[in-house]
Design an enzyme around this catalytic site. Structure first.
Site, PDB file in Angstrom:
ATOM      1  N   ARG A 103     -45.547 -37.907 -30.009  1.00 20.65           N
ATOM      2  CA  ARG A 103     -46.427 -37.656 -31.162  1.00 20.65           C
ATOM      3  C   ARG A 103     -47.882 -37.783 -30.710  1.00 20.65           C
ATOM      4  O   ARG A 103     -48.293 -38.845 -30.251  1.00 20.65           O
ATOM      5  CB  ARG A 103     -46.139 -38.669 -32.264  1.00 20.65           C
ATOM      6  CG  ARG A 103     -46.981 -38.509 -33.533  1.00 20.65           C
ATOM      7  CD  ARG A 103     -46.645 -39.642 -34.517  1.00 20.65           C
ATOM      8  NE  ARG A 103     -45.223 -39.682 -34.828  1.00 20.65           N
ATOM      9  CZ  ARG A 103     -44.625 -40.715 -35.422  1.00 20.65           C
ATOM     10  NH1 ARG A 103     -45.323 -41.787 -35.752  1.00 20.65           N
ATOM     11  NH2 ARG A 103     -43.337 -40.670 -35.677  1.00 20.65           N
ATOM     12  N   HIS A 148     -44.835 -43.627 -30.295  1.00 23.48           N
ATOM     13  CA  HIS A 148     -44.471 -42.238 -30.017  1.00 23.48           C
ATOM     14  C   HIS A 148     -45.495 -41.556 -29.115  1.00 23.48           C
ATOM     15  O   HIS A 148     -45.139 -40.674 -28.320  1.00 23.48           O
ATOM     16  CB  HIS A 148     -44.380 -41.449 -31.327  1.00 23.48           C
ATOM     17  CG  HIS A 148     -43.117 -41.672 -32.094  1.00 23.48           C
ATOM     18  ND1 HIS A 148     -41.970 -40.949 -31.874  1.00 23.48           N
ATOM     19  CD2 HIS A 148     -42.833 -42.538 -33.099  1.00 23.48           C
ATOM     20  CE1 HIS A 148     -41.023 -41.343 -32.715  1.00 23.48           C
ATOM     21  NE2 HIS A 148     -41.520 -42.312 -33.478  1.00 23.48           N
ATOM     22  N   ASP A 155     -37.287 -40.463 -32.670  1.00 27.78           N
ATOM     23  CA  ASP A 155     -36.626 -40.673 -33.959  1.00 27.78           C
ATOM     24  C   ASP A 155     -35.417 -39.750 -34.004  1.00 27.78           C
ATOM     25  O   ASP A 155     -35.564 -38.530 -33.813  1.00 27.78           O
ATOM     26  CB  ASP A 155     -37.561 -40.335 -35.126  1.00 27.78           C
ATOM     27  CG  ASP A 155     -38.739 -41.292 -35.231  1.00 27.78           C
ATOM     28  OD1 ASP A 155     -38.673 -42.395 -34.666  1.00 27.78           O
ATOM     29  OD2 ASP A 155     -39.726 -40.926 -35.899  1.00 27.78           O
ATOM     30  N   GLU A 237     -36.665 -49.616 -38.630  1.00 26.27           N
ATOM     31  CA  GLU A 237     -36.329 -48.197 -38.811  1.00 26.27           C
ATOM     32  C   GLU A 237     -35.056 -47.877 -38.039  1.00 26.27           C
ATOM     33  O   GLU A 237     -35.068 -47.879 -36.805  1.00 26.27           O
ATOM     34  CB  GLU A 237     -37.482 -47.308 -38.319  1.00 26.27           C
ATOM     35  CG  GLU A 237     -38.777 -47.486 -39.091  1.00 26.27           C
ATOM     36  CD  GLU A 237     -39.927 -46.671 -38.554  1.00 26.27           C
ATOM     37  OE1 GLU A 237     -40.986 -46.634 -39.218  1.00 26.27           O
ATOM     38  OE2 GLU A 237     -39.790 -46.061 -37.457  1.00 26.27           O
ATOM     39  N   HIS A 240     -35.447 -45.181 -35.111  1.00 20.17           N
ATOM     40  CA  HIS A 240     -36.546 -45.291 -34.139  1.00 20.17           C
ATOM     41  C   HIS A 240     -36.093 -46.043 -32.892  1.00 20.17           C
ATOM     42  O   HIS A 240     -35.714 -47.209 -32.967  1.00 20.17           O
ATOM     43  CB  HIS A 240     -37.702 -46.011 -34.831  1.00 20.17           C
ATOM     44  CG  HIS A 240     -38.921 -46.222 -33.998  1.00 20.17           C
ATOM     45  ND1 HIS A 240     -40.146 -45.681 -34.317  1.00 20.17           N
ATOM     46  CD2 HIS A 240     -39.137 -46.946 -32.873  1.00 20.17           C
ATOM     47  CE1 HIS A 240     -41.048 -46.066 -33.430  1.00 20.17           C
ATOM     48  NE2 HIS A 240     -40.453 -46.828 -32.537  1.00 20.17           N
TER      49      HIS A 240
END
Length: 265
Positions: A103, A148, A155, A237, A240
Site C-alpha cells: 500500500r 502495508h 490482507d 484484524e 491482516h
C-alpha cells in the site's frame, strides 16, 4: 525600438529555457519498486485477487489514491511464502484471496484526510456502523503509517473451491453492516469469517470470543496455515498478516500500485 524588442524577445526566450530546465518545473518521475518487490501473479497465478482499493467498495466509498491497477505487489519472500501456503490449501480444496498487499504512503495519506473529514460518512452503514468516526484514530482503525507500505503485509481470506463469482459493488446501493450474517452482508465468495473485510468493529479481532463455530474454525485455519509459512497475524484484524522477518522493517514506500512499478522483476 526594434533593438529593444529583440532584446526583450531574447530575454523572454532565455527565461523560458531556464524554466524548462528547472528541476521544479519538470514533472517528477514516479518512484519504482526496488528489485526485491514482485507482482504476486508472477509467483503464483492461482491466488485469487480482489483488490478492493482499486474500486469504490471501500470504507471511503471511492478508489484509493495510488491504486492504479488491480495488481498485488509484495516483497519476494512474502510472495513466495503465500505460494507455499497456496500449494497446501489447493490440496485441501481452498484458495487464498487477497484484498490488499503493498500500500503506497499516498494511500495512507488519503485514509488520514478522509478520517479527518467528519462530514463524509457515506459508507458508515457497512464498514463502521457502531463506531463514531471521530474515534477512528483513537481506536486504532486509521493511522498515519501502515505496515502495508513496507511491502510484506497482506490482507487476505480463504475461498472454498470451485470459487463462485463475486458481483461488483454498485455505488449507492443499500448498505448492510459488515458484521451481519453472511447471507445478509455484501456478497463475498470467501468462507464465513464472521465479518466482512475492513470491518471496523471489535468482532474483527481474530480471537474475539463471540466468534464461534465454523466462523472461528475458518479464522484459525487461515491463521494456522499462514503461521507455518512465517506470517504473523494482527490480533485486531483476522485478515491482516505480515511475513517475518521483513525485508524493509523501517521503510515506507510510495510507488504506485500498477504493473509498471515492478516491471520485469
Amino acid at each position: 525600438m526594434r533593438t529593444a524588442l529583440r532584446a526583450l524577445a531574447v530575454t523572454a526566450a532565455a527565461l523560458l529555457a531556464a524554466t524548462a530546465l528547472s528541476p521544479t518545473a519538470q514533472a517528477r518521475p514516479e518512484p519504482r519498486a526496488p528489485e526485491e518487490f514482485v507482482a504476486l501473479r508472477s509467483v503464483d497465478p492461482t491466488i485469487i485477487q480482489e483488490m478492493r482499493y482499486t474500486t469504490a467498495h471501500t470504507f471511503m466509498g471511492e478508489r484509493v489514491d495510488g491504486y492504479r491497477q488491480p495488481v498485488c505487489i509484495l516483497t519476494r519472500p512474502a510472495a513466495r511464502a503465500l505460494h507455499l501456503a497456496q500449494k497446501r490449501l489447493l490440496r485441501q480444496g481452498y484458495s487464498l484471496k487477497v484484498y490488499d498487499c503493498y500500500r503506497p504512503q499516498r494511500a495512507v495519506d488519503h485514509f488520514v484526510r478522509w478520517a479527518k473529514d467528519l462530514d463524509d460518512q457515506s459508507m458508515k452503514g457497512e464498514f463502521y456502523p457502531l463506531v463514531d468516526k471521530e474515534r477512528l484514530f483513537e481506536d486504532g482503525y486509521i493511522a498515519e503509517k501502515s505496515g502495508h507500505s513496507r511491502g510484506s503485509t497482506v490482507d487476505l481470506t480463504l475461498v472454498r473451491l470451485p470459487a463462485l463469482p463475486t458481483r461488483p459493488y454498485r455505488p449507492g446501493e443499500r448498505l448492510t453492516p459488515c458484521f451481519a450474517p453472511k447471507d445478509e452482508r455484501f456478497p463475498d465468495n470467501s468462507v464465513d469469517m464472521g465479518t466482512g473485510y475492513d470491518c471496523f468493529d471489535t468482532l474483527s479481532h481474530t480471537d474475539d470470543p463471540r466468534i464461534q463455530g465454523a466462523q472461528r474454525a475458518n479464522r484459525q485455519f487461515l491463521k494456522r496455515t499462514l503461521a507455518e509459512m512465517g506470517f504473523v497475524n494482527l490480533p485486531e484484524e483476522w485478515w491482516h498478516f505480515t511475513h517475518k522477518p521483513e525485508l524493509f522493517p523501517d521503510t515506507y514506500f510510495d510507488f504506485p500500485v500498477d504493473r509498471g512499478s515492478v516491471g520485469r522483476h
